[in-house]
Design a protein around this motif. Sequence first.
Motif, PDB file in Angstrom:
ATOM      1  N   ARG A  41       0.826  -1.213   0.000  1.00 41.14           N
ATOM      2  CA  ARG A  41       0.000   0.000   0.000  1.00 41.14           C
ATOM      3  C   ARG A  41       0.855   1.256   0.000  1.00 41.14           C
ATOM      4  O   ARG A  41       0.544   2.228  -0.693  1.00 41.14           O
ATOM      5  CB  ARG A  41      -0.943  -0.001   1.199  1.00 41.14           C
ATOM      6  N   ASN A  44       2.367   1.697  -3.464  1.00 39.96           N
ATOM      7  CA  ASN A  44       1.332   2.115  -4.397  1.00 39.96           C
ATOM      8  C   ASN A  44       0.971   3.581  -4.182  1.00 39.96           C
ATOM      9  O   ASN A  44       0.768   4.329  -5.144  1.00 39.96           O
ATOM     10  CB  ASN A  44       0.096   1.224  -4.256  1.00 39.96           C
ATOM     11  N   SER A  45       0.911   4.005  -2.936  1.00 35.16           N
ATOM     12  CA  SER A  45       0.616   5.401  -2.623  1.00 35.16           C
ATOM     13  C   SER A  45       1.705   6.326  -3.159  1.00 35.16           C
ATOM     14  O   SER A  45       1.411   7.376  -3.747  1.00 35.16           O
ATOM     15  CB  SER A  45       0.473   5.566  -1.115  1.00 35.16           C
ATOM     16  N   LYS A  47       3.732   5.672  -5.632  1.00 36.67           N
ATOM     17  CA  LYS A  47       3.656   5.622  -7.092  1.00 36.67           C
ATOM     18  C   LYS A  47       2.563   6.551  -7.611  1.00 36.67           C
ATOM     19  O   LYS A  47       2.779   7.312  -8.561  1.00 36.67           O
ATOM     20  CB  LYS A  47       3.384   4.184  -7.533  1.00 36.67           C
ATOM     21  N   LEU A  48       1.387   6.518  -6.980  1.00 40.93           N
ATOM     22  CA  LEU A  48       0.290   7.385  -7.413  1.00 40.93           C
ATOM     23  C   LEU A  48       0.627   8.855  -7.203  1.00 40.93           C
ATOM     24  O   LEU A  48       0.304   9.696  -8.041  1.00 40.93           O
ATOM     25  CB  LEU A  48      -0.992   7.030  -6.662  1.00 40.93           C
ATOM     26  N   GLU A  49       1.291   9.173  -6.103  1.00 40.87           N
ATOM     27  CA  GLU A  49       1.666  10.559  -5.834  1.00 40.87           C
ATOM     28  C   GLU A  49       2.668  11.068  -6.868  1.00 40.87           C
ATOM     29  O   GLU A  49       2.549  12.196  -7.359  1.00 40.87           O
ATOM     30  CB  GLU A  49       2.261  10.667  -4.433  1.00 40.87           C
ATOM     31  N   GLU A  51       3.016   9.924  -9.947  1.00 42.81           N
ATOM     32  CA  GLU A  51       2.289  10.067 -11.207  1.00 42.81           C
ATOM     33  C   GLU A  51       1.443  11.334 -11.216  1.00 42.81           C
ATOM     34  O   GLU A  51       1.374  12.035 -12.230  1.00 42.81           O
ATOM     35  CB  GLU A  51       1.412   8.848 -11.454  1.00 42.81           C
ATOM     36  N   ARG A  52       0.804  11.662 -10.083  1.00 46.71           N
ATOM     37  CA  ARG A  52       0.016  12.896 -10.003  1.00 46.71           C
ATOM     38  C   ARG A  52       0.905  14.123 -10.165  1.00 46.71           C
ATOM     39  O   ARG A  52       0.540  15.084 -10.838  1.00 46.71           O
ATOM     40  CB  ARG A  52      -0.721  12.974  -8.667  1.00 46.71           C
ATOM     41  N   ASP A  55       1.861  14.486 -13.806  1.00 44.54           N
ATOM     42  CA  ASP A  55       0.733  15.018 -14.572  1.00 44.54           C
ATOM     43  C   ASP A  55       0.513  16.491 -14.264  1.00 44.54           C
ATOM     44  O   ASP A  55       0.231  17.277 -15.163  1.00 44.54           O
ATOM     45  CB  ASP A  55      -0.540  14.226 -14.281  1.00 44.54           C
TER      46      ASP A  55
END
Length: 84
Positions: A41, A44-45, A47-49, A51-52, A55
Amino acid sequence: MFGISFSELLLVGLIALLVLGPERLPGAARTAGLWVGRLKRSLNSIKLEVEREIDADHIRRPPAAATPAPPLESSEPPKPPRAP
């Protein structure tokens, strides 16, 4: 998954059973599972941060194609303006 075959996994389980004993092995497996879940988790958190942020950086910065290109210099002398 990690290049571990079934026989290697079975050997690790057998050694864990011998070291921890049958009473403590289920609790240790549960704890290890919880730690692995937390680690997944967290990764994954992160990784998402990332990617955000990537972007958001693309949104904030205008694309290179939108900026006007500098005029091309030619080897010819400039033409004089026409008289009316």
